[in-house]
Design a protein around this motif. Sequence first.
Motif, PDB file in Angstrom:
ATOM      1  N   ASN A   1      -6.576  -6.532  -5.018  1.00 52.74           N
ATOM      2  CA  ASN A   1      -7.811  -5.785  -5.259  1.00 52.74           C
ATOM      3  C   ASN A   1      -7.618  -4.276  -5.236  1.00 52.74           C
ATOM      4  O   ASN A   1      -8.433  -3.538  -5.763  1.00 52.74           O
ATOM      5  CB  ASN A   1      -8.895  -6.189  -4.260  1.00 52.74           C
TER       6      ASN A   1
ATOM      7  N   ASP B   1      -1.525  -5.897  -3.901  1.00 48.20           N
ATOM      8  CA  ASP B   1      -1.752  -4.587  -3.302  1.00 48.20           C
ATOM      9  C   ASP B   1      -0.435  -3.820  -3.182  1.00 48.20           C
ATOM     10  O   ASP B   1      -0.045  -3.341  -2.121  1.00 48.20           O
ATOM     11  CB  ASP B   1      -2.513  -4.666  -1.975  1.00 48.20           C
TER      12      ASP B   1
ATOM     13  N   PHE C   1      -0.045  -1.047  -5.091  1.00 45.61           N
ATOM     14  CA  PHE C   1      -0.587   0.304  -5.245  1.00 45.61           C
ATOM     15  C   PHE C   1       0.222   1.163  -6.209  1.00 45.61           C
ATOM     16  O   PHE C   1      -0.301   2.106  -6.763  1.00 45.61           O
ATOM     17  CB  PHE C   1      -0.747   1.018  -3.914  1.00 45.61           C
ATOM     18  N   THR C   2       1.491   0.881  -6.387  1.00 43.50           N
ATOM     19  CA  THR C   2       2.333   1.630  -7.319  1.00 43.50           C
ATOM     20  C   THR C   2       3.488   0.753  -7.777  1.00 43.50           C
ATOM     21  O   THR C   2       3.972  -0.094  -7.020  1.00 43.50           O
ATOM     22  CB  THR C   2       2.866   2.923  -6.680  1.00 43.50           C
TER      23      THR C   2
ATOM     24  N   HIS D   1       0.831  -1.211   0.000  1.00 44.99           N
ATOM     25  CA  HIS D   1       0.000   0.000   0.000  1.00 44.99           C
ATOM     26  C   HIS D   1       0.862   1.256   0.000  1.00 44.99           C
ATOM     27  O   HIS D   1       0.568   2.217   0.714  1.00 44.99           O
ATOM     28  CB  HIS D   1      -0.931   0.016   1.217  1.00 44.99           C
TER      29      HIS D   1
ATOM     30  N   ALA E   1      -1.232  -9.163  -8.772  1.00 41.56           N
ATOM     31  CA  ALA E   1      -1.972  -7.962  -8.402  1.00 41.56           C
ATOM     32  C   ALA E   1      -2.983  -8.283  -7.312  1.00 41.56           C
ATOM     33  O   ALA E   1      -3.410  -9.426  -7.155  1.00 41.56           O
ATOM     34  CB  ALA E   1      -2.679  -7.394  -9.628  1.00 41.56           C
TER      35      ALA E   1
ATOM     36  N   ASP F   1      -4.997  -2.735  -6.651  1.00 41.36           N
ATOM     37  CA  ASP F   1      -4.076  -2.361  -7.722  1.00 41.36           C
ATOM     38  C   ASP F   1      -4.813  -1.927  -8.980  1.00 41.36           C
ATOM     39  O   ASP F   1      -5.887  -2.436  -9.294  1.00 41.36           O
ATOM     40  CB  ASP F   1      -3.132  -3.523  -8.032  1.00 41.36           C
ATOM     41  N   GLY F   2      -4.197  -1.013  -9.712  1.00 39.92           N
ATOM     42  CA  GLY F   2      -4.768  -0.514 -10.954  1.00 39.92           C
ATOM     43  C   GLY F   2      -4.449  -1.416 -12.131  1.00 39.92           C
ATOM     44  O   GLY F   2      -3.730  -2.412 -12.018  1.00 39.92           O
ATOM     45  N   ASP F   3      -4.982  -1.040 -13.278  1.00 42.73           N
ATOM     46  CA  ASP F   3      -4.810  -1.832 -14.499  1.00 42.73           C
ATOM     47  C   ASP F   3      -3.350  -2.025 -14.881  1.00 42.73           C
ATOM     48  O   ASP F   3      -2.980  -3.065 -15.408  1.00 42.73           O
ATOM     49  CB  ASP F   3      -5.561  -1.186 -15.668  1.00 42.73           C
ATOM     50  N   ASP F   4      -2.497  -1.025 -14.619  1.00 41.43           N
ATOM     51  CA  ASP F   4      -1.090  -1.161 -14.972  1.00 41.43           C
ATOM     52  C   ASP F   4      -0.455  -2.352 -14.249  1.00 41.43           C
ATOM     53  O   ASP F   4       0.276  -3.141 -14.845  1.00 41.43           O
ATOM     54  CB  ASP F   4      -0.317   0.121 -14.697  1.00 41.43           C
TER      55      ASP F   4
END
Length: 166
Positions: A59, A37, A39-40, A10, A57, A61-64
């Motif tokens: 829940n 998770d 996050f970046t 996170h 990934a 995390d973004g598409d990237d």
Amino acid sequence: MIIGVVSDTHLSTRARKLPSVLMEGLRHADVIIHAGDWFTTDVYEELSALAPVVGVAGNGDGDDIINRFGMKRTVEYEGVRIGIVHGHEGPDRSTPERARLAFRDDPQDLIVFGHSHIPLLEKIGDTVLFNPGSPTDKRRQLKYSFGIVTARNGTFEAEHRYYDWS
């Protein structure tokens, strides 16, 4: 072989940089597993400075990150099959049960997962379930944590490393 295990970093919401105690604890790892998770992708960059990094990934995390890592994978080191999943997908059950069910048709020696931020080391049948906890977001846990797995010739030992951090 020394395998560092982390989850639920996170980074962008709880911390800006991974804790130095975590980085020092992973310094001798041959590979690092991240169970989601992130996050970046900055987390990937930081950990990659220490060792090769594999992961999935979560829940948060973004598409990237989803496109880069996927939601589930199996790796093998020193003859030990390791399933990696975040543990948030599946039927309405506990996180460990969802992690185990994710590999019900693909037996693993060790299943690494996260999501709950609750450290767990439990053997069920021939499979060990291992949640390293979180190195940056302990929630209701007393300490922050990560894991170390030592694998050799088809056998392994997993342990948690706990620490305080502010």
